[in-house]
Design a protein around this motif. Structure first.
Motif, mmCIF file in Angstrom:
data_model
loop_
_atom_site.group_PDB
_atom_site.id
_atom_site.type_symbol
_atom_site.label_atom_id
_atom_site.label_comp_id
_atom_site.label_asym_id
_atom_site.label_seq_id
_atom_site.Cartn_x
_atom_site.Cartn_y
_atom_site.Cartn_z
ATOM 1 N N CYS A 177 0.820 -1.223 0.000
ATOM 2 C CA CYS A 177 0.000 0.000 0.000
ATOM 3 C C CYS A 177 0.851 1.270 0.000
ATOM 4 C CB CYS A 177 -0.898 -0.012 1.244
ATOM 5 S SG CYS A 177 -0.076 -0.660 2.726
ATOM 6 N N CYS A 178 2.024 1.197 0.621
ATOM 7 C CA CYS A 178 2.850 2.401 0.829
ATOM 8 C C CYS A 178 4.229 2.301 0.182
ATOM 9 C CB CYS A 178 3.016 2.654 2.321
ATOM 10 S SG CYS A 178 1.453 2.987 3.145
ATOM 11 N N CYS A 228 1.185 -3.094 7.830
ATOM 12 C CA CYS A 228 2.030 -2.043 7.250
ATOM 13 C C CYS A 228 2.402 -1.021 8.324
ATOM 14 C CB CYS A 228 1.324 -1.373 6.082
ATOM 15 S SG CYS A 228 2.257 0.025 5.432
ATOM 16 N N VAL A 230 3.833 1.869 7.889
ATOM 17 C CA VAL A 230 3.545 3.260 7.485
ATOM 18 C C VAL A 230 2.088 3.584 7.817
ATOM 19 C CG1 VAL A 230 3.600 4.929 5.590
ATOM 20 C CG2 VAL A 230 5.252 3.052 5.632
ATOM 21 N N CYS A 231 1.178 2.687 7.445
ATOM 22 C CA CYS A 231 -0.246 2.881 7.757
ATOM 23 C C CYS A 231 -0.494 2.864 9.261
ATOM 24 C CB CYS A 231 -1.085 1.766 7.131
ATOM 25 S SG CYS A 231 -1.124 1.784 5.341
HETATM 26 ZN ZN LIG Z 1 0.623 1.047 4.118
#
Ligand SMILES: [Zn+2]
Length: 260
Positions: A177-178, A228, A230-231
């Motif tokens: 996702c990131c 994740c 980052v999320c």
């Molecule tokens: Zn992410």
């Protein structure tokens, strides 16, 4: 994954490793330590600008949970150096000035192997037959340089392990996702193109799974957190999200005495 909390220190455990009473392992969140912003609060890295004495206190908190006779970390540099931690090595180990490496392996009990991460993967390897543990720091450069295969090969060579016995886990880390790689044509090998997600995003969880399988680890012995960082930067340090930040501790250890 299972979340546990001991005196305010919150950490994640893998169900595949939890069934073995002869080891302790944990992927520690950023909660429960003493550091102030931007390192709040359980930062275990000395070289990110945090106060050294506070980092010492944070490591002590992790030791209160893991109860090792010694904690060993390394100066990680995204290379491929692998160190076997034996008793001779422990005699000369200096925590202020550890050697440079990105994977550590031991069959010694009571020795906590620590890898420090903010978005990179910490990969635990455990051979329940030969009683060997390893902890691998694997960022994208580690995937490019084959640190996973090299570490599995080292365990095989030194401890005569059979890769089909080894349990492998991948920590919370940068998710597809990131994980945008604008320069992927120059930074990543063509073989990684098949792991492209949407746009210029890449799935390094899948890359590590594939590299573990190619190293002889069985599919049923691989557990990937798929969280994740980052999320979820409220719970984990994230270099991509925050730049100036701390590092989470990933720790695995063979216990000195197995609990019944
Ligand atoms: Zn992410």
């Amino acid at each position: 994954m299972i979340v546990r909390e001991v005196s305010g220190t919150k950490f994640y455990q893998f169900s595949s490793l939890n069934k073995y009473s002869c080891i302790f392992h944990g992927f520690f969140t950023r909660h429960g330590g003493f550091s102030t912003p931007p390192y709040e609060s359980l930062n275990v890295a000395y070289k990110v600008g945090d106060d050294v004495e506070i980092v010492d206190q944070n490591i002590k908190k992790i030791e209160q949970v893991s109860k090792p006779r010694q904690t060993v970390a390394v100066n990680q540099d995204h290379g491929c150096k692998i160190i076997i931690i034996d008793n001779n090595y422990l005699k000369t180990y200096q925590k202020e000035n550890p050697p440079t490496a990105d994977a550590i392996i031991t069959s010694e009990t009571g020795v906590a192997l620590v890898i420090k991460v903010a978005d990179c993967q910490a990969i635990f390897l455990f051979d329940p037959v030969k009683k060997v543990v390893a902890n691998v720091h694997c960022g994208w450069r580690g995937n490019v340089n084959g640190i996973i295969a090299r570490t599995v090969a080292a365990i095989k060579d030194v401890f005569n392990s059979n890769p089909s016995d080894i349990i492998a886990t991948v920590s919370p880390s940068l998710g597809p996702c990131c994980c945008e790689f604008k320069d992927h044509n120059t930074l990543l090998p063509p073989s990684f193109q098949r792991f492209k997600a949407k746009g210029n995003h890449f799935d390094f969880w899948k890359i590590s799974r594939t590299q573990l399988l190619e190293s002889g680890i069985l599919q049923k012995h691989i557990e990937i957190a798929e969280i994740c960082t980052v999320c979820n930067s409220r719970d984990f340090f994230s270099y991509r999200k925050e730049k100036i930040t701390g590092r989470c501790a990933a720790l695995i250890m063979l216990k000195e005495t197995s609990e019944a």
